[in-house]
Structure formats: structure tokens, C-alpha cells
Design a protein around this motif. Structure first.
Motif, PDB file in Angstrom:
ATOM      1  N   SER A  69       1.213  -1.432  -0.017  1.00  0.00           N
ATOM      2  CA  SER A  69       0.114   0.073  -0.104  1.00  0.00           C
ATOM      3  C   SER A  69       0.632   0.712  -0.152  1.00  0.00           C
ATOM      4  O   SER A  69       1.665   1.381   0.948  1.00  0.00           O
ATOM      5  N   CYS A  70       0.752   2.128  -1.156  1.00  0.00           N
ATOM      6  CA  CYS A  70       1.674   2.935  -0.995  1.00  0.00           C
ATOM      7  C   CYS A  70       1.398   3.714   0.363  1.00  0.00           C
ATOM      8  O   CYS A  70       0.229   4.122   0.356  1.00  0.00           O
ATOM      9  N   GLN A  71       1.865   4.749   1.137  1.00  0.00           N
ATOM     10  CA  GLN A  71       2.632   5.811   2.163  1.00  0.00           C
ATOM     11  C   GLN A  71       1.496   6.486   1.912  1.00  0.00           C
ATOM     12  O   GLN A  71       0.951   7.354   2.342  1.00  0.00           O
ATOM     13  N   ARG A  72       1.510   7.098   0.348  1.00  0.00           N
ATOM     14  CA  ARG A  72       0.741   8.487   0.874  1.00  0.00           C
ATOM     15  C   ARG A  72      -0.542   8.391   0.577  1.00  0.00           C
ATOM     16  O   ARG A  72      -1.547   9.107   0.887  1.00  0.00           O
ATOM     17  N   CYS A  73      -0.530   7.771  -0.514  1.00  0.00           N
ATOM     18  CA  CYS A  73      -2.015   7.082  -1.222  1.00  0.00           C
ATOM     19  C   CYS A  73      -3.177   6.153  -0.860  1.00  0.00           C
ATOM     20  O   CYS A  73      -4.614   5.455  -1.174  1.00  0.00           O
ATOM     21  N   LEU A  74      -2.541   4.639  -0.269  1.00  0.00           N
ATOM     22  CA  LEU A  74      -2.554   3.630   0.078  1.00  0.00           C
ATOM     23  C   LEU A  74      -3.213   2.873  -1.150  1.00  0.00           C
ATOM     24  O   LEU A  74      -3.827   1.691  -1.180  1.00  0.00           O
ATOM     25  N   ARG A 133       6.482   3.752  -1.494  1.00  0.00           N
ATOM     26  CA  ARG A 133       5.083   5.046  -1.422  1.00  0.00           C
ATOM     27  C   ARG A 133       5.293   5.100  -3.530  1.00  0.00           C
ATOM     28  O   ARG A 133       6.607   4.976  -4.052  1.00  0.00           O
ATOM     29  N   HIS A 134       5.013   5.443  -4.204  1.00  0.00           N
ATOM     30  CA  HIS A 134       4.682   5.486  -5.634  1.00  0.00           C
ATOM     31  C   HIS A 134       5.536   6.442  -5.811  1.00  0.00           C
ATOM     32  O   HIS A 134       5.713   7.604  -5.017  1.00  0.00           O
ATOM     33  N   LYS A 135       6.084   7.063  -7.278  1.00  0.00           N
ATOM     34  CA  LYS A 135       6.750   7.395  -7.304  1.00  0.00           C
ATOM     35  C   LYS A 135       6.441   9.085  -7.512  1.00  0.00           C
ATOM     36  O   LYS A 135       4.808   8.795  -7.604  1.00  0.00           O
ATOM     37  N   GLU A 138       2.795   8.448 -10.385  1.00  0.00           N
ATOM     38  CA  GLU A 138       2.428   7.836 -10.021  1.00  0.00           C
ATOM     39  C   GLU A 138       1.565   8.195  -8.876  1.00  0.00           C
ATOM     40  O   GLU A 138       0.521   6.786  -9.321  1.00  0.00           O
ATOM     41  N   CYS A 139       1.077   8.146  -7.937  1.00  0.00           N
ATOM     42  CA  CYS A 139       0.759   8.051  -7.483  1.00  0.00           C
ATOM     43  C   CYS A 139      -0.785   8.576  -7.200  1.00  0.00           C
ATOM     44  O   CYS A 139      -0.916  10.021  -7.470  1.00  0.00           O
ATOM     45  N   ASP A 140      -1.687   7.917  -6.447  1.00  0.00           N
ATOM     46  CA  ASP A 140      -3.056   8.299  -6.551  1.00  0.00           C
ATOM     47  C   ASP A 140      -3.302   9.811  -5.304  1.00  0.00           C
ATOM     48  O   ASP A 140      -4.643   9.563  -4.947  1.00  0.00           O
ATOM     49  N   ILE A 141      -2.233  10.005  -4.883  1.00  0.00           N
ATOM     50  CA  ILE A 141      -3.018  11.154  -3.893  1.00  0.00           C
ATOM     51  C   ILE A 141      -3.756  12.248  -4.087  1.00  0.00           C
ATOM     52  O   ILE A 141      -4.578  12.296  -3.314  1.00  0.00           O
TER      53      ILE A 141
HETATM   54 ZN   LIG Z   1       0.176   6.781  -4.035  1.00  0.00          ZN
END
Ligand SMILES: [Zn+2]
Length: 168
Positions: A69-74, A133-135, A138-141
Motif C-alpha cells: 500500500s502506497c504510504q501516501r495514497c494507500l 510509496r509511489h513515485k 504515479e501516486c493516486d493521492i
Molecule cells: Zn501513491
């Protein structure tokens, strides 16, 4: 459940022990909070040997893939796992402190009931703390749906947010 593999660390080195095994991701309790999905398994290799400095070493290699799970957007983040560690074994706390002060090698206390799965779990957690976390881009935050979920939690700590989501 995987069978726990426990070694007497110094004895393992003395016998030039070698072991290759697999561990189910679902068996790594402390890693669960990092995972988006916990199916699959990882491979590990551990061997004991005397290093070039004449000291006893454990050489550890961990390989696999984790769905984090990405630490920013989960959101889901597939992360290859490739860890290689050389750990020098010391016999007293004093030696351990001394070894930690010298920056060249990582030391650990040579216990007679070392749980290899525990060791592997610790190494994975160390590696995850900096990589899960995503680059950028690429992050869905900024996905509004996810953002709302995060916003509803009272803490800015993403792990707190994650724990909260899992309890529901
Ligand atoms: Zn993310």
C-alpha cells in the motif's frame, strides 16, 4: 503456516550452514500493515561463514515481490524485493555497541535461538520504511475518492490512516 526455522547463530557459522526457504507473506505479521494484498511468498537464502576479516558472518538474501500500500495514497504498489545483507555476529552487548559505532559492517548479537523468519521480517521492514510509496506522478493521492478517506482520519500519519481503514 510456514515452519519456523531457528538457528544457533555461531553454530550455524561453524558448520558453514546453508539454507534456502520460502515464507508466505501472510505469515509475516509485522509486514501486514504495509501490504495491499498479502498473497504470495518470498524466497530467502541464509548462509553462515567466516568473513575475510576472520569474523563469523550471516549472509542473507531475500527475493520476491510484494503488493504494498502506497504510504501516501494507500493505493496498490508492486515492489520487487531484493535484499542482500552481511551481518557480523558478536557475542556481547559491548561488542554490539562498538560495532555499531564503526560504520563499515552491520552487527547482530549471536543468540543460540535465532528465529530466521523474525530476522527476515526485520530486514523487510527496514527496506520498506524507505521505499513504500509511489513515485511522483504515479501516486493516486489526488484522486478525490481516496483523498476523502484520508481526510476523514484525525492523524496525518499514513499508517494510522491505514490501520483505521483495516478496522472497518
Ligand atoms: Zn501513491
Amino acid at each position: 503456516m510456514s515452519v519456523r526455522f531457528v538457528i544457533d547463530a555461531l553454530d550455524f557459522v561453524r558448520k558453514a550452514g546453508k539454507r534456502h526457504g520460502k515464507i508466505l507473506l501472510s505469515d509475516l505479521d509485522r509486514v501486514q500493515d504495509f501490504l495491499h494484498e498479502n498473497s504470495g511468498e518470498i524466497d530467502y537464502w541464509i548462509n553462515g561463514d567466516i568473513g575475510q576479516d576472520n569474523k563469523p558472518y550471516l549472509f542473507l538474501r531475500i527475493k520476491g515481490e510484494m503488493n504494498l500500500s502506497c504510504q501516501r495514497c494507500l493505493g496498490s504498489l508492486t515492489q520487487p524485493l531484493a535484499i542482500e545483507r552481511s551481518l557480523v555476529l558478536v557475542e556481547t552487548e559491548a561488542e554490539l555497541i562498538q560495532a555499531d559505532e564503526g560504520e563499515s559492517v552491520d552487527a547482530m548479537l549471536a543468540v543460540s535461538d535465532m528465529d530466521v523468519q523474525n530476522l527476515i521480517e526485520e530486514e523487510i521492514i527496514l527496506s520498506l520504511a524507505i521505499s513504500s510509496r509511489h513515485k511522483e506522478g504515479e501516486c493516486d493521492i489526488y484522486n478525490p475518492k481516496r483523498y476523502k478517506t484520508i481526510e476523514n482520519t484525525d492523524s496525518e500519519n499514513p499508517f494510522a490512516a491505514l490501520k483505521k481503514l483495516k478496522k472497518v
